[in-house]
Design a protein around this motif. Structure first.
Motif, PDB file in Angstrom:
ATOM      1  N   TYR A 177       0.847  -1.191   0.000  1.00  0.00           N
ATOM      2  CA  TYR A 177       0.000   0.000   0.000  1.00  0.00           C
ATOM      3  C   TYR A 177       0.882   1.241   0.000  1.00  0.00           C
ATOM      4  CZ  TYR A 177      -3.717  -3.176   1.439  1.00  0.00           C
ATOM      5  OH  TYR A 177      -4.627  -4.187   1.502  1.00  0.00           O
ATOM      6  N   TYR A 178       0.372   2.307  -0.619  1.00  0.00           N
ATOM      7  CA  TYR A 178       1.052   3.589  -0.616  1.00  0.00           C
ATOM      8  C   TYR A 178       0.039   4.639  -0.192  1.00  0.00           C
ATOM      9  CZ  TYR A 178       3.164   7.909  -2.230  1.00  0.00           C
ATOM     10  OH  TYR A 178       3.664   9.182  -2.293  1.00  0.00           O
ATOM     11  N   PHE A 179       0.459   5.525   0.725  1.00  0.00           N
ATOM     12  CA  PHE A 179      -0.412   6.580   1.236  1.00  0.00           C
ATOM     13  C   PHE A 179       0.134   7.926   0.779  1.00  0.00           C
ATOM     14  CE2 PHE A 179      -0.978   2.934   3.876  1.00  0.00           C
ATOM     15  CZ  PHE A 179      -2.321   2.936   4.209  1.00  0.00           C
ATOM     16  N   ARG A 180      -0.626   8.609  -0.085  1.00  0.00           N
ATOM     17  CA  ARG A 180      -0.258   9.953  -0.519  1.00  0.00           C
ATOM     18  C   ARG A 180      -0.882  10.928   0.469  1.00  0.00           C
ATOM     19  NH1 ARG A 180      -2.669  11.537  -5.906  1.00  0.00           N
ATOM     20  NH2 ARG A 180      -1.074  10.166  -6.796  1.00  0.00           N
ATOM     21  N   VAL A 181      -0.056  11.484   1.313  1.00  0.00           N
ATOM     22  CA  VAL A 181      -0.520  12.339   2.404  1.00  0.00           C
ATOM     23  C   VAL A 181      -1.185  13.592   1.865  1.00  0.00           C
ATOM     24  CG1 VAL A 181       0.245  13.677   4.405  1.00  0.00           C
ATOM     25  CG2 VAL A 181       1.256  11.446   3.954  1.00  0.00           C
ATOM     26  N   ARG A 182      -2.304  13.934   2.513  1.00  0.00           N
ATOM     27  CA  ARG A 182      -3.029  15.170   2.236  1.00  0.00           C
ATOM     28  C   ARG A 182      -3.214  15.900   3.557  1.00  0.00           C
ATOM     29  NH1 ARG A 182      -7.891  12.971  -1.524  1.00  0.00           N
ATOM     30  NH2 ARG A 182      -8.988  14.476  -0.251  1.00  0.00           N
ATOM     31  N   ASP A 183      -3.782  17.095   3.500  1.00  0.00           N
ATOM     32  CA  ASP A 183      -3.952  17.894   4.723  1.00  0.00           C
ATOM     33  C   ASP A 183      -4.668  17.132   5.832  1.00  0.00           C
ATOM     34  OD1 ASP A 183      -2.639  20.099   3.811  1.00  0.00           O
ATOM     35  OD2 ASP A 183      -4.442  21.144   3.152  1.00  0.00           O
ATOM     36  N   ASN A 184      -5.706  16.422   5.503  1.00  0.00           N
ATOM     37  CA  ASN A 184      -6.509  15.784   6.543  1.00  0.00           C
ATOM     38  C   ASN A 184      -6.485  14.260   6.468  1.00  0.00           C
ATOM     39  OD1 ASN A 184      -7.901  15.588   4.174  1.00  0.00           O
ATOM     40  ND2 ASN A 184      -9.886  16.132   5.025  1.00  0.00           N
ATOM     41  N   GLY A 185      -5.509  13.690   5.801  1.00  0.00           N
ATOM     42  CA  GLY A 185      -5.441  12.241   5.706  1.00  0.00           C
ATOM     43  C   GLY A 185      -4.571  11.816   4.551  1.00  0.00           C
ATOM     44  N   ALA A 186      -5.140  10.938   3.700  1.00  0.00           N
ATOM     45  CA  ALA A 186      -4.346  10.450   2.571  1.00  0.00           C
ATOM     46  C   ALA A 186      -5.233   9.813   1.512  1.00  0.00           C
ATOM     47  CB  ALA A 186      -3.333   9.408   3.050  1.00  0.00           C
ATOM     48  N   ALA A 187      -4.700   9.826   0.300  1.00  0.00           N
ATOM     49  CA  ALA A 187      -5.252   8.994  -0.763  1.00  0.00           C
ATOM     50  C   ALA A 187      -4.508   7.666  -0.633  1.00  0.00           C
ATOM     51  CB  ALA A 187      -5.009   9.616  -2.125  1.00  0.00           C
ATOM     52  N   VAL A 188      -5.242   6.565  -0.675  1.00  0.00           N
ATOM     53  CA  VAL A 188      -4.653   5.247  -0.453  1.00  0.00           C
ATOM     54  C   VAL A 188      -4.588   4.491  -1.771  1.00  0.00           C
ATOM     55  CG1 VAL A 188      -4.802   3.099   0.867  1.00  0.00           C
ATOM     56  CG2 VAL A 188      -5.699   5.232   1.845  1.00  0.00           C
TER      57      VAL A 188
END
Length: 141
Positions: free
Chosen positions: A8-19
């Motif tokens: 899995y890869y988590f693209r961090v965003r302001d309030n969480g992430a796109a997974v």
């Protein structure tokens, strides 16, 4: 560097992430990332992407990441506060030993207002904690 890619890869965003789910098992041996969900650490929500259904493993991995991310952000917050204390001490030393009258004139009012605001909040919060501590002690009697 590790030759094995995470599942899995988590693209961090302001309030969480796109997974994303990482796939290297294809004919071209290219790395493909398929977005499977969006995770929101502020409200704990996990939204599957499109018509996809998340597996229990997907949900567990995402929830584990969310918990770790929340802990990391909390650690960063407290580290920033400890740094602010250092900056305040450095600022005190600067004001006492190096600052010119013009420099002090430029920053004094802003610093005094910020320190007054911080002091007011800290005193109120400390009083609240002390009062709560007294209530907890009297409840135990």
């Amino acid at each position: 560097m590790s030759t094995e890619l995470p599942e899995y890869y988590f693209r961090v965003r302001d309030n969480g992430a796109a997974v994303f789910k990482v796939d290297t098992e294809n004919r071209q041996r290219r790395i493909e990332m398929d977005q499977i969900a969006v995770a929101n650490i502020r409200n704990g929500e996990i939204k599957a992407q499109g018509a996809r259904e998340l597996s229990p493993e997907d949900v567990k991995v995402i929830k584990d990441w969310m918990e770790a991310r929340i802990a990391l952000l909390a650690a960063r917050d407290i580290d920033d506060i400890h740094r602010a204390v250092d900056y305040m001490n450095l600022t005190t030393h600067w004001a006492q030993t190096k600052a010119t009258d013009d420099q002090l004139e430029d920053v004094t009012d802003a610093l005094l207002m910020a320190m007054h605001d911080l002091r007011t909040v800290l005193i109120r919060k400390k009083a609240d904690r002390l009062m709560k501590g007294r209530e907890d002690v009297s409840d135990d009697d």
